[in-house]
Enzyme design. Sequence first.
Site, PDB file in Angstrom:
ATOM      1  N   THR A  33       0.846  -1.193   0.000  1.00  0.00           N
ATOM      2  CA  THR A  33       0.000   0.000   0.000  1.00  0.00           C
ATOM      3  C   THR A  33       0.879   1.240   0.000  1.00  0.00           C
ATOM      4  O   THR A  33       1.940   1.260   0.617  1.00  0.00           O
ATOM      5  CB  THR A  33      -0.911  -0.003   1.236  1.00  0.00           C
ATOM      6  OG1 THR A  33      -1.810  -1.114   1.148  1.00  0.00           O
ATOM      7  CG2 THR A  33      -1.719   1.280   1.335  1.00  0.00           C
ATOM      8  N   GLY A  34       0.433   2.279  -0.686  1.00  0.00           N
ATOM      9  CA  GLY A  34       1.171   3.531  -0.723  1.00  0.00           C
ATOM     10  C   GLY A  34       1.512   3.936  -2.136  1.00  0.00           C
ATOM     11  O   GLY A  34       1.277   3.194  -3.099  1.00  0.00           O
ATOM     12  N   SER A  35       2.098   5.111  -2.290  1.00  0.00           N
ATOM     13  CA  SER A  35       2.341   5.664  -3.617  1.00  0.00           C
ATOM     14  C   SER A  35       3.339   4.839  -4.422  1.00  0.00           C
ATOM     15  O   SER A  35       3.143   4.611  -5.621  1.00  0.00           O
ATOM     16  CB  SER A  35       2.839   7.109  -3.495  1.00  0.00           C
ATOM     17  OG  SER A  35       4.041   7.166  -2.745  1.00  0.00           O
ATOM     18  N   ASP A  89       6.445  -4.222  -1.388  1.00  0.00           N
ATOM     19  CA  ASP A  89       5.793  -3.112  -0.698  1.00  0.00           C
ATOM     20  C   ASP A  89       6.768  -1.949  -0.587  1.00  0.00           C
ATOM     21  O   ASP A  89       7.974  -2.110  -0.792  1.00  0.00           O
ATOM     22  CB  ASP A  89       5.340  -3.568   0.698  1.00  0.00           C
ATOM     23  CG  ASP A  89       4.220  -2.729   1.268  1.00  0.00           C
ATOM     24  OD1 ASP A  89       3.911  -1.662   0.698  1.00  0.00           O
ATOM     25  OD2 ASP A  89       3.640  -3.135   2.300  1.00  0.00           O
ATOM     26  N   ASP A  92       8.491   3.722   4.571  1.00  0.00           N
ATOM     27  CA  ASP A  92       8.659   5.135   4.913  1.00  0.00           C
ATOM     28  C   ASP A  92      10.107   5.441   5.277  1.00  0.00           C
ATOM     29  O   ASP A  92      10.579   6.562   5.073  1.00  0.00           O
ATOM     30  CB  ASP A  92       7.730   5.503   6.062  1.00  0.00           C
ATOM     31  CG  ASP A  92       6.268   5.325   5.680  1.00  0.00           C
ATOM     32  OD1 ASP A  92       5.840   5.951   4.697  1.00  0.00           O
ATOM     33  OD2 ASP A  92       5.562   4.545   6.341  1.00  0.00           O
ATOM     34  N   LYS A 102       7.106   1.422   8.552  1.00  0.00           N
ATOM     35  CA  LYS A 102       6.002   1.432   7.610  1.00  0.00           C
ATOM     36  C   LYS A 102       4.733   1.864   8.328  1.00  0.00           C
ATOM     37  O   LYS A 102       4.669   1.867   9.546  1.00  0.00           O
ATOM     38  CB  LYS A 102       5.797   0.034   6.990  1.00  0.00           C
ATOM     39  CG  LYS A 102       6.914  -0.350   6.005  1.00  0.00           C
ATOM     40  CD  LYS A 102       6.723  -1.743   5.421  1.00  0.00           C
ATOM     41  CE  LYS A 102       5.349  -1.949   4.827  1.00  0.00           C
ATOM     42  NZ  LYS A 102       5.014  -0.946   3.785  1.00  0.00           N
ATOM     43  N   GLY A 103       3.734   2.222   7.540  1.00  0.00           N
ATOM     44  CA  GLY A 103       2.460   2.594   8.131  1.00  0.00           C
ATOM     45  C   GLY A 103       2.038   4.011   7.859  1.00  0.00           C
ATOM     46  O   GLY A 103       1.011   4.463   8.360  1.00  0.00           O
ATOM     47  N   GLY A 105       0.771   5.075   5.287  1.00  0.00           N
ATOM     48  CA  GLY A 105      -0.519   4.992   4.608  1.00  0.00           C
ATOM     49  C   GLY A 105      -1.621   4.384   5.453  1.00  0.00           C
ATOM     50  O   GLY A 105      -2.765   4.283   4.993  1.00  0.00           O
ATOM     51  N   GLU A 111      -0.152  -5.062   6.207  1.00  0.00           N
ATOM     52  CA  GLU A 111       1.147  -5.148   5.545  1.00  0.00           C
ATOM     53  C   GLU A 111       2.083  -6.103   6.274  1.00  0.00           C
ATOM     54  O   GLU A 111       2.780  -6.908   5.651  1.00  0.00           O
ATOM     55  CB  GLU A 111       1.783  -3.760   5.447  1.00  0.00           C
ATOM     56  CG  GLU A 111       1.108  -2.846   4.434  1.00  0.00           C
ATOM     57  CD  GLU A 111       1.635  -1.432   4.454  1.00  0.00           C
ATOM     58  OE1 GLU A 111       1.514  -0.750   3.429  1.00  0.00           O
ATOM     59  OE2 GLU A 111       2.157  -0.994   5.498  1.00  0.00           O
TER      60      GLU A 111
END
Length: 262
Positions: A33-35, A89, A92, A102-103, A105, A111
């Site tokens: 998940t994420g850009s 994945d 960050d 991570k997280g 998003g 995840e």
Amino acid sequence: MSGELSPIDKAKFVAAKKAAEYVEDGMRVGLGTGSTAAWLVRCLGEMVRDEGLRIKGVPTSTRTAQLAREVGIQVVSLDEAKWLDLTIDGADEFDGDLNLIKGGGGALLQEKIVATASDQMVVIADVGKEVETLGAFPLPVEVIPFGWQTTQALIEETLVSIDVLGRASTLRMNGDSPFVTDEGNHILDLHLNRIGDARQLAMVLNQMPGVVENGLFIDICDAVVVGYGDGRVEVRDINAGTIEEAMLDFAETDNLFTDLVD
């Protein structure tokens, strides 16, 4: 495409494009998940459409599931897949040992479940996500809504005895309301600045009542694909101890990427 993308988006795109090479026909693949992960989903969708790639994708959020279906990837649940060949994945932050935060998003729980149910986890990131020590990016901690303020106070009190530079925390908001995860929980963002012992912190946080999961991914990532704005990619494999470099070409296109907005 090179004329349409900013340097940061170019970096994300080439990292995703290179990571897509890990995916083979018939695999069960965790989709992050994420850009940056969205670029990966688009790359895989292009391979499904143009090369006949057949995979089963296990998304880590409802928005990733929606995107995967839109680009033609077969979506299944983790319970249906049971075990995954690979998860790709974003992150960050990542350090030299490929430990992650991570997280950002808001999907850290799914995840982490998906990543640990995989034979291999590959992280895709632009070079700006690399840090010497984790902690500059606020650490997300997913907590249940019941008594979240008590949980927050307990976390801040516990941080006094932990090797971190900052101890403030904030409830993540979505406009005027608390952000709600796919599981119906809230997220506390811990503004730690520097985390001296990420492994210890992860263990301490997850022992607290009210804490569902934290955004520290320790000893989960096997390789990171780092993208640069000029089209260079660097693949760092923690298990093999190797670093490989490559250059990816950009091509003008009106395909799956034209409407991708971070």
